[in-house]
Structure formats: structure tokens, C-alpha cells
Motif scaffolding. Structure first.
Motif, short mmCIF file in Angstrom:
data_model
loop_
_atom_site.label_atom_id
_atom_site.label_comp_id
_atom_site.label_asym_id
_atom_site.label_seq_id
_atom_site.Cartn_x
_atom_site.Cartn_y
_atom_site.Cartn_z
N LYS A 160 0.84 -1.20 0.00
CA LYS A 160 0.00 0.00 0.00
C LYS A 160 0.88 1.25 0.00
O LYS A 160 0.59 2.22 -0.72
CB LYS A 160 -0.92 -0.01 1.22
CG LYS A 160 -2.01 -1.06 1.18
CD LYS A 160 -2.86 -1.01 2.44
CE LYS A 160 -3.94 -2.08 2.43
NZ LYS A 160 -4.73 -2.08 3.69
N SER A 165 -3.33 -0.40 -4.84
CA SER A 165 -4.67 -0.34 -4.26
C SER A 165 -5.60 -1.23 -5.09
O SER A 165 -5.24 -1.71 -6.17
CB SER A 165 -5.20 1.10 -4.24
OG SER A 165 -5.30 1.61 -5.57
N ASN A 166 -6.80 -1.46 -4.55
CA ASN A 166 -7.90 -2.12 -5.29
C ASN A 166 -7.51 -3.49 -5.84
O ASN A 166 -7.73 -3.78 -7.03
CB ASN A 166 -8.38 -1.22 -6.43
CG ASN A 166 -8.91 0.11 -5.94
OD1 ASN A 166 -9.50 0.20 -4.87
ND2 ASN A 166 -8.68 1.16 -6.73
N SER A 209 -0.17 3.71 -8.48
CA SER A 209 -0.21 5.15 -8.70
C SER A 209 0.66 5.60 -9.88
O SER A 209 0.34 6.59 -10.55
CB SER A 209 0.25 5.88 -7.43
OG SER A 209 1.53 5.42 -7.02
#
Length: 233
Positions: A160, A165-166, A209
Motif C-alpha cells: 500500500k 490499491s484495489n 499510482s
């Protein structure tokens, strides 16, 4: 295969010393329970991202897990039964390798533990019992269908922090093969050992990201071993 083979051999050697007991006949319901281990023999694709495409020398891995396994069989003839395999949820650690070397330190350190997920593998099988219904030793084979439900997917805190994420794992639908043996201790109580080979495939996806969508296809294809006790109604 050594674990289930040793368990089946032990039951076979013990059978002559068990008291005489009536075995399986049409109309019987047999409930079995014991320790069940899911041992993945996984093979994964290369990990790919939106930013880089497929990344060479990368892969994902899944570790083994042991939980309470339960099966229920209905004998609709003396030699044929239908079985449902269930269990308490198995929890697996998911790892990745090769990303550090491919991406360097610019996007973080990824290799090693990546996430964990739980799964339930309900499996419905048609079973064949070749021996006479009065035999207190009852080997059997079976074939059927498996549906594996993945849930509670969770990234490690390090991943993280690295920008992931996800995480999601697709559910799986595939074939299953099995072999097992019951040894009757009384008219109702039995000892059981069984092994399944289950075709489980999933695609894992996550967001990053900097790298965009990240995905990998994994053929988990586990051997499932179970040893325990049973009761015949």
C-alpha cells in the motif's frame, strides 16, 4: 503425493484389525470431517502493467493453507454416490518476484509478500465405490466440478505504501478429480483419507499510482489432502 499415499496405505494396513462392520449401501448419508490442506502447484503469467506491458522474468506465487474440511456424500446405489466438498475459509499469502530487478527502486521495492486472500472451494463430485457393499474397506474415485470463490483480498501495508490499491481476484470454475478410502470402525464410524486435484485459475488485478493497472494470470491447480473421521447415517 506422499502425504495422501501414506494415509491411504496406513488405512489399508489397519483394515484387517478393524471390527466387522457393514459398509456403504444405497440410501446412506456419509459425513466426513478432518484437516484439509490446499497445496498450490501454481504457474503464473508474467506480471503486466499499463505503463510497461508484460514484464519479463516476473511471476506470482501462492502458499499452502490448512483448514477444517467437510464432505457430505449421498449413496444413491451401493456403488455410486454424490459428494459435496466444503471447508472453513482457506487463507493464502500471495507473493511476487522479479519486479524489483525489472523496475529498479524508482517505483518502490515490490518483491516478496504482496497480499493475502481467502477462498472457499465448494466441489460437487460423482463417486464410484468398486468393492462389495459389505466390505469394511471402501476405496473410491470421483470426478466433478469446482467453484472457487475468492474474497477478503488485502494488500500488505508495504505494498500500500508502494502505491498499490484495489486488489481483486477473479473467481474460478473448473474440473476436479479425487481418490479416497474409508475404513469402517463400526457400523457408523469410519476413518477417511482423500486427495483431490482441482483446476483453479484466477486473474489478479490491482491499481498502482505510477504504473496504472497491474495484472497477472495464475493457474493455482492445487492438490487438496484431507484425513479425518466420518459418520454414516
Amino acid at each position: 503425493m506422499r502425504k495422501p499415499l501414506l494415509a491411504l496405505l496406513t488405512l489399508a494396513l489397519a483394515a484387517p484389525f478393524a471390527p466387522l462392520a457393514q459398509a456403504h449401501t444405497a440410501g446412506d448419508i456419509i459425513i466426513r470431517g478432518g484437516a484439509a490442506t490446499v497445496d498450490p502447484h501454481e504457474d503464473s503469467s508474467r506480471i503486466s502493467t499499463t505503463a510497461t506491458g508484460a514484464i519479463g522474468d516476473t511471476s506470482a506465487g501462492v502458499d499452502s493453507s490448512t483448514q477444517l474440511g467437510l464432505t457430505g456424500t449421498y449413496m444413491f446405489t451401493d456403488h455410486l454416490g454424490i459428494e459435496l466438498l466444503a471447508a472453513t475459509p482457506f487463507s493464502h499469502d500471495i507473493s511476487v518476484s522479479g519486479l524489483d530487478a525489472a523496475l529498479g527502486a524508482a517505483n518502490g521495492t515490490f518483491d516478496g509478500s504482496f497480499a493475502d486472500a481467502k477462498q472457499l472451494p465448494p466441489t460437487l463430485s460423482l463417486q464410484y465405490y468398486p468393492l462389495d457393499s459389505q466390505s469394511k474397506v471402501q476405496p473410491y474415485v470421483g470426478a466433478g466440478l469446482n467453484y472457487t470463490l475468492f474474497f477478503d483480498e488485502g494488500l500488505t501495508s508495504r505494498q500500500k505504501t508502494n502505491g498499490f490499491s484495489n486488489l481483486e481476484l477473479d473467481d474460478s470454475f473448473g474440473l476436479a478429480l479425487q481418490a479416497g478410502m474409508d475404513v469402517m470402525l463400526t457400523d457408523n464410524i469410519l476413518v477417511n483419507a482423500a486427495v483431490w486435484y482441482i483446476d483453479i485459475d484466477t486473474q489478479a488485478t490491482a491499481e498502482h499510482s505510477a504504473l496504472g493497472k497491474v495484472k497477472v494470470d495464475v493457474d493455482i491447480d492445487p492438490w487438496v489432502y484431507m484425513v479425518g473421521l466420518g459418520y454414516k447415517f
